[in-house]
Design a protein around this motif. Structure first.
Motif, PDB file in Angstrom:
ATOM      1  N   HIS A 144       0.864  -1.179   0.000  1.00  0.00           N
ATOM      2  CA  HIS A 144       0.000   0.000   0.000  1.00  0.00           C
ATOM      3  C   HIS A 144       0.903   1.231   0.000  1.00  0.00           C
ATOM      4  O   HIS A 144       2.128   1.100  -0.023  1.00  0.00           O
ATOM      5  CB  HIS A 144      -0.903   0.006   1.241  1.00  0.00           C
ATOM      6  CG  HIS A 144      -1.783  -1.212   1.351  1.00  0.00           C
ATOM      7  ND1 HIS A 144      -2.945  -1.351   0.650  1.00  0.00           N
ATOM      8  CD2 HIS A 144      -1.642  -2.344   2.080  1.00  0.00           C
ATOM      9  CE1 HIS A 144      -3.507  -2.516   0.932  1.00  0.00           C
ATOM     10  NE2 HIS A 144      -2.731  -3.146   1.807  1.00  0.00           N
ATOM     11  N   CYS A 179      -4.689   5.781  -0.063  1.00  0.00           N
ATOM     12  CA  CYS A 179      -3.736   4.746  -0.450  1.00  0.00           C
ATOM     13  C   CYS A 179      -3.344   5.068  -1.884  1.00  0.00           C
ATOM     14  O   CYS A 179      -4.197   5.226  -2.745  1.00  0.00           O
ATOM     15  CB  CYS A 179      -4.347   3.353  -0.382  1.00  0.00           C
ATOM     16  SG  CYS A 179      -3.182   2.072  -0.917  1.00  0.00           S
ATOM     17  N   CYS A 183      -4.150  -1.597  -4.889  1.00  0.00           N
ATOM     18  CA  CYS A 183      -3.992  -2.757  -4.011  1.00  0.00           C
ATOM     19  C   CYS A 183      -5.202  -3.676  -4.061  1.00  0.00           C
ATOM     20  O   CYS A 183      -5.425  -4.447  -3.142  1.00  0.00           O
ATOM     21  CB  CYS A 183      -3.712  -2.305  -2.579  1.00  0.00           C
ATOM     22  SG  CYS A 183      -4.993  -1.246  -1.886  1.00  0.00           S
TER      23      CYS A 183
HETATM   24 CU   LIG Z   1      -3.979   0.083  -0.402  1.00  0.00          CU
END
Ligand SMILES: [Cu+2]
Ligand code: HEC
Length: 318
Positions: A144, A179, A183
């Motif tokens: 992340h 983030c 991901c």
């Molecule tokens: Cu993430």
């Protein structure tokens, strides 16, 4: 213009203004030379077009002064940018000594944050204004990246090791964080807000309900339940080295070489004890991989960091 359409995010940390100044200087220099070169090409193409009546006899063969000038000026500019950006980079990557340390764990798809006193929050980060804040971060699954645009800070959060980020908020308010590393399915929901409060408001927020144990206290309990002390007990002519005051020290390794006992070293010592053997000791320590989660590791390490050379326990310090 409404803040959603602002050119840049607010400048809300101690480095934001200088960061922007560097960015716009670089853009300005690029635009200046880019436009200048384009105009020169167009002008020369027009002037020396086929059929134009210009003097083409005796073209210049070379000019040393010109060569020096157009090599020298870019060199000075490039070195200046290098020195400036290197300085800023070092500032941004070196957390001040007494920074307040928070733990951040990223996982699909949320951010778990723990404050020094033990208080936890999810997808929110409360911090006091004007204080140096250091985040020690790791991931439970994939890569992340913790990004606070208003603070101009961004750092990958990796599984299997710790990464650090520090900042000093200079203005109270609420800012968004994201983030910044794709991901998985709900990556776009892995967001949150930073709430920068006055120190008094932060203190009263901290003392609000839902407090947990401080990480070093939880870590001490883990240390006992895993019976680390059977080998690492103080004073015992032990099978393992004494761990008091280890954090931050230089450790001499078997087979030569030194290593600084930072968070990543402690982590490796617990998960992969055979990787680096301390000089004068045997390869005895079992691995704890698979038995301790990310959170437990942070707690154990917080405990190891808290035990001073005089053997004082965290409870006695408070
Ligand atoms: Cu993430
Ligand atoms: C069977 C005995 C034993 C147990 C149990 C044990 N260790 Fe160790 N540990 C050792 C030995 C021996 C070393 C030194 C050799 C090496 O580096 O692996 C060591 C090294 C370490 C180091 C590096 C020390 C330094 O000076 O650099 C850390 C940190 C550590 N152990 C933490 C722990 C923790 C935390 C636990 C409990 C979860 C634990 N150990 C359990 C035997 C043990």
């Amino acid at each position: 213009m409404s803040p959603e359409f602002a050119l840049m995010p607010e400048q809300a940390s101690s480095v934001s203004a200088e960061y922007d100044a560097l960015l716009f200087t670089e853009i300005g220099i690029s635009v200046f030379f880019g436009v200048g070169i384009c105009l020169a090409i167009m002008f020369l193409a027009w002037r020396y077009r086929a059929g134009s009546e210009v003097d083409r006899s005796d073209p210049p063969e070379g000019d040393m002064r010109l060569e020096l000038l157009w090599s020298g000026i870019p060199l000075v500019i490039a070195l200046g940018l290098f020195v400036w950006s290197a300085k800023l980079f070092i500032t941004m990557r070196t957390a001040p000594k007494n920074a307040m340390e928070l733990h951040v764990i990223g996982k699909q798809w949320m951010w778990k944050i723990q404050h020094p006193g033990g208080k936890r929050e999810i997808n929110e980060l409360h911090v006091p204004v004007g204080k140096d804040i250091k985040l020690v971060m790791s991931s439970e699954d994939v890569i992340h990246d913790f990004f606070i645009p208003a603070f101009r800070v961004k750092m990958d959060v990796l599984p299997g090791r710790y990464s650090m980020l520090w900042f000093k908020p200079i203005r109270e308010g609420t800012y968004r964080f994201f983030c910044a590393e794709y991901c998985g399915t709900s990556h776009s929901k892995m967001i949150g807000r930073v709430v920068v409060q006055s120190p008094a408001d932060y203190a009263s927020w901290l003392s609000g309900g839902g407090n947990n144990e401080p990480p070093e206290v939880a870590g001490k309990a883990l240390f006992e339940s895993f019976r680390c002390g059977t080998c690492h007990r103080e004073g015992l002519t032990g099978r393992g080295p004494v761990l008091d005051g280890l954090f931050g020290k230089q450790v001499r390794l078997a087979g030569g070489g030194m290593v600084v006992a930072d968070e990543n070293y402690l982590r490796e010592s617990i998960l992969d004890p055979g990787g680096k053997i301390v000089e004068g000791y045997q390869k005895l320590m079992p691995t704890y991989r698979g038995q301790i989660g990310e959170e437990g590791l942070m707690q154990l390490i917080a405990y190891l960091k808290s035990i001073a050379p005089d053997g004082k326990q965290p409870e006695e310090k408070r």
